[in-house]
Design a protein around this motif. Structure first.
Motif, PDB file in Angstrom:
ATOM      1  N   SER A  14       3.544   9.162  27.113  1.00 15.62           N
ATOM      2  CA  SER A  14       2.493  10.200  27.152  1.00 15.62           C
ATOM      3  C   SER A  14       1.153   9.383  27.073  1.00 15.62           C
ATOM      4  N   HIS A  15       1.207   8.201  26.337  1.00 14.73           N
ATOM      5  CA  HIS A  15       0.029   7.378  25.844  1.00 14.73           C
ATOM      6  C   HIS A  15      -0.503   6.773  27.126  1.00 14.73           C
ATOM      7  N   TYR A  16      -1.852   7.061  27.426  1.00 18.35           N
ATOM      8  CA  TYR A  16      -2.587   6.463  28.549  1.00 18.35           C
ATOM      9  C   TYR A  16      -2.435   4.864  28.695  1.00 18.35           C
ATOM     10  N   HIS A  17      -2.291   4.193  27.685  1.00 18.99           N
ATOM     11  CA  HIS A  17      -2.205   2.658  27.724  1.00 18.99           C
ATOM     12  C   HIS A  17      -0.431   2.301  28.113  1.00 18.99           C
ATOM     13  N   SER A  18       0.281   3.282  28.206  1.00 19.42           N
ATOM     14  CA  SER A  18       1.689   3.109  28.435  1.00 19.42           C
ATOM     15  C   SER A  18       2.136   3.685  29.813  1.00 19.42           C
ATOM     16  N   LYS A  54     -11.784  14.784  28.013  1.00 22.87           N
ATOM     17  CA  LYS A  54     -11.027  14.887  26.612  1.00 22.87           C
ATOM     18  C   LYS A  54     -10.393  13.711  26.206  1.00 22.87           C
ATOM     19  N   PHE A  55     -10.432  13.544  24.906  1.00 24.32           N
ATOM     20  CA  PHE A  55      -9.452  12.299  24.371  1.00 24.32           C
ATOM     21  C   PHE A  55      -8.051  12.438  24.707  1.00 24.32           C
ATOM     22  N   ASN A  56      -7.437  11.367  24.773  1.00 22.58           N
ATOM     23  CA  ASN A  56      -6.129  11.016  24.792  1.00 22.58           C
ATOM     24  C   ASN A  56      -5.560  10.317  24.029  1.00 22.58           C
ATOM     25  N   ASP A  57      -4.155  10.077  23.965  1.00 23.41           N
ATOM     26  CA  ASP A  57      -3.342   9.155  23.055  1.00 23.41           C
ATOM     27  C   ASP A  57      -3.298   9.857  21.430  1.00 23.41           C
ATOM     28  N   GLY A  58      -3.225   8.816  20.635  1.00 19.23           N
ATOM     29  CA  GLY A  58      -3.153   9.230  19.137  1.00 19.23           C
ATOM     30  C   GLY A  58      -1.759   9.134  18.577  1.00 19.23           C
ATOM     31  N   ALA A  61      -4.828   6.144  17.183  1.00 20.96           N
ATOM     32  CA  ALA A  61      -5.748   5.642  18.278  1.00 20.96           C
ATOM     33  C   ALA A  61      -6.011   6.485  19.414  1.00 20.96           C
ATOM     34  N   PHE A  62      -7.036   7.088  19.322  1.00 24.32           N
ATOM     35  CA  PHE A  62      -7.453   7.948  20.623  1.00 24.32           C
ATOM     36  C   PHE A  62      -8.471   7.251  21.521  1.00 24.32           C
ATOM     37  N   SER A  63      -8.483   7.722  22.828  1.00 18.62           N
ATOM     38  CA  SER A  63      -9.538   7.195  23.851  1.00 18.62           C
ATOM     39  C   SER A  63     -10.126   8.243  24.605  1.00 18.62           C
ATOM     40  N   ARG A  64     -11.234   8.141  24.978  1.00 14.30           N
ATOM     41  CA  ARG A  64     -11.629   9.052  25.920  1.00 14.30           C
ATOM     42  C   ARG A  64     -12.491   8.219  27.014  1.00 14.30           C
ATOM     43  N   PHE A  77     -16.181  -2.192  36.260  1.00 13.63           N
ATOM     44  CA  PHE A  77     -15.947  -2.281  34.806  1.00 13.63           C
ATOM     45  C   PHE A  77     -15.531  -0.939  34.257  1.00 13.63           C
ATOM     46  N   HIS A  78     -15.025  -0.890  32.857  1.00 11.04           N
ATOM     47  CA  HIS A  78     -14.193   0.461  32.577  1.00 11.04           C
ATOM     48  C   HIS A  78     -14.937   0.592  31.329  1.00 11.04           C
ATOM     49  N   ILE A  79     -15.315   1.855  30.770  1.00  9.61           N
ATOM     50  CA  ILE A  79     -16.228   2.344  29.636  1.00  9.61           C
ATOM     51  C   ILE A  79     -15.323   3.212  29.069  1.00  9.61           C
ATOM     52  N   HIS A  80     -14.912   3.064  27.843  1.00 13.30           N
ATOM     53  CA  HIS A  80     -14.234   4.198  26.900  1.00 13.30           C
ATOM     54  C   HIS A  80     -14.637   4.147  25.697  1.00 13.30           C
ATOM     55  N   LEU A  81     -14.335   5.403  24.871  1.00 13.81           N
ATOM     56  CA  LEU A  81     -14.603   5.500  23.380  1.00 13.81           C
ATOM     57  C   LEU A  81     -13.102   5.478  23.051  1.00 13.81           C
ATOM     58  N   GLU A  82     -13.087   5.031  21.744  1.00 10.39           N
ATOM     59  CA  GLU A  82     -11.954   4.580  20.900  1.00 10.39           C
ATOM     60  C   GLU A  82     -12.148   5.334  19.439  1.00 10.39           C
ATOM     61  N   GLU A  83     -11.548   6.104  18.979  1.00 12.37           N
ATOM     62  CA  GLU A  83     -11.463   6.538  17.924  1.00 12.37           C
ATOM     63  C   GLU A  83     -10.196   6.355  16.965  1.00 12.37           C
ATOM     64  N   TYR A  84     -10.489   5.707  15.906  1.00 13.77           N
ATOM     65  CA  TYR A  84      -9.337   5.412  15.163  1.00 13.77           C
ATOM     66  C   TYR A  84      -9.472   6.389  13.971  1.00 13.77           C
ATOM     67  N   GLY A  85      -7.961   7.275  13.549  1.00 16.02           N
ATOM     68  CA  GLY A  85      -7.972   8.073  12.577  1.00 16.02           C
ATOM     69  C   GLY A  85      -7.727   7.213  11.255  1.00 16.02           C
TER      70      GLY A  85
END
Length: 195
Positions: A14-18, A54-58, A61-64, A77-85
């Motif tokens: 279910s992770h975006y990066h997978s 919306k953010f995904n993953d977690g 590490a979450f990505s928007r 190019f690709h722009i995203h926001l990363e949030e690390y819990g």
């Protein structure tokens, strides 16, 4: 039971990066003059509303993802926001393209080809070409956030396709990060009110 998940785990598929069906470069089709493509691009919105993405993953590490080729807005190019819990980290991976991480808040570090690089809010962390790397939040109590800009789609368009995942994104919270919820909504993004 094989394939079962325990409470708090998220299946890696279910992770975006997978995901295996991601769009990295859009096809451009039509008349050679590309007149229709130019008209389509001029009709696209110039502002993406972060509150609508919306953010995904977690859960560490979450990505928007603000802009990527599948959106039809840009090709290069690709722009995203990363949030690390709290205590969180990303997957360990490598790729041909460079990336720039502008650190919006928090403190953490990178491991690039076995070398540690510390960062804090206001810094820019650069991932160089062909580097095996991973991103870490150094705090066990506060999240960290970075805006990521990368030219991955352009590299892929040029057939520079190497990318390898060494370790997937974690599927369980980090110690100290249990119960952390990604900051989907904020009053004033990354600018806390001063007391």
């Amino acid at each position: 039971m094989a394939g079962a998940t325990t409470e708090g785990e998220i299946r890696n598929e279910s992770h975006y990066h997978s995901k295996k069906d991601r769009v990295f470069v859009r096809g451009i089709q039509g008349a050679y003059s590309l007149k229709d493509e130019l008209a389509r691009l001029r009709a696209m919105p110039r502002v993406r509303k972060g509150s609508q993405i919306k953010f995904n993953d977690g859960p560490q590490a979450f990505s928007r993802h603000y802009v990527e080729p599948k959106d039809g807005i840009t090709q290069t190019f690709h722009i995203h926001l990363e949030e690390y819990g709290p205590g969180g980290h990303s997957q360990k991976h490598g790729h041909v393209n460079e990336a720039a991480f502008y650190i919006l808040d928090g403190e953490g570090y990178e491991i690039h080809d076995g070398i540690r690089y510390d960062w804090k809010a206001g810094d820019v962390a650069i991932v160089h070409n062909n580097c095996v790397h991973q991103h870490f939040n150094a705090s066990n109590t506060k999240p960290a956030r970075a805006l990521v800009i990368k030219t991955k789609p352009m590299y892929m368009f040029m057939n520079m396709l190497f990318q390898h995942q060494v370790e997937p994104r974690p599927t369980t919270p980090a110690p100290g990060g249990e119960g952390f919820k990604v900051r989907e909504l904020e009053d004033d993004y990354n600018h806390p009110k001063q007391d």
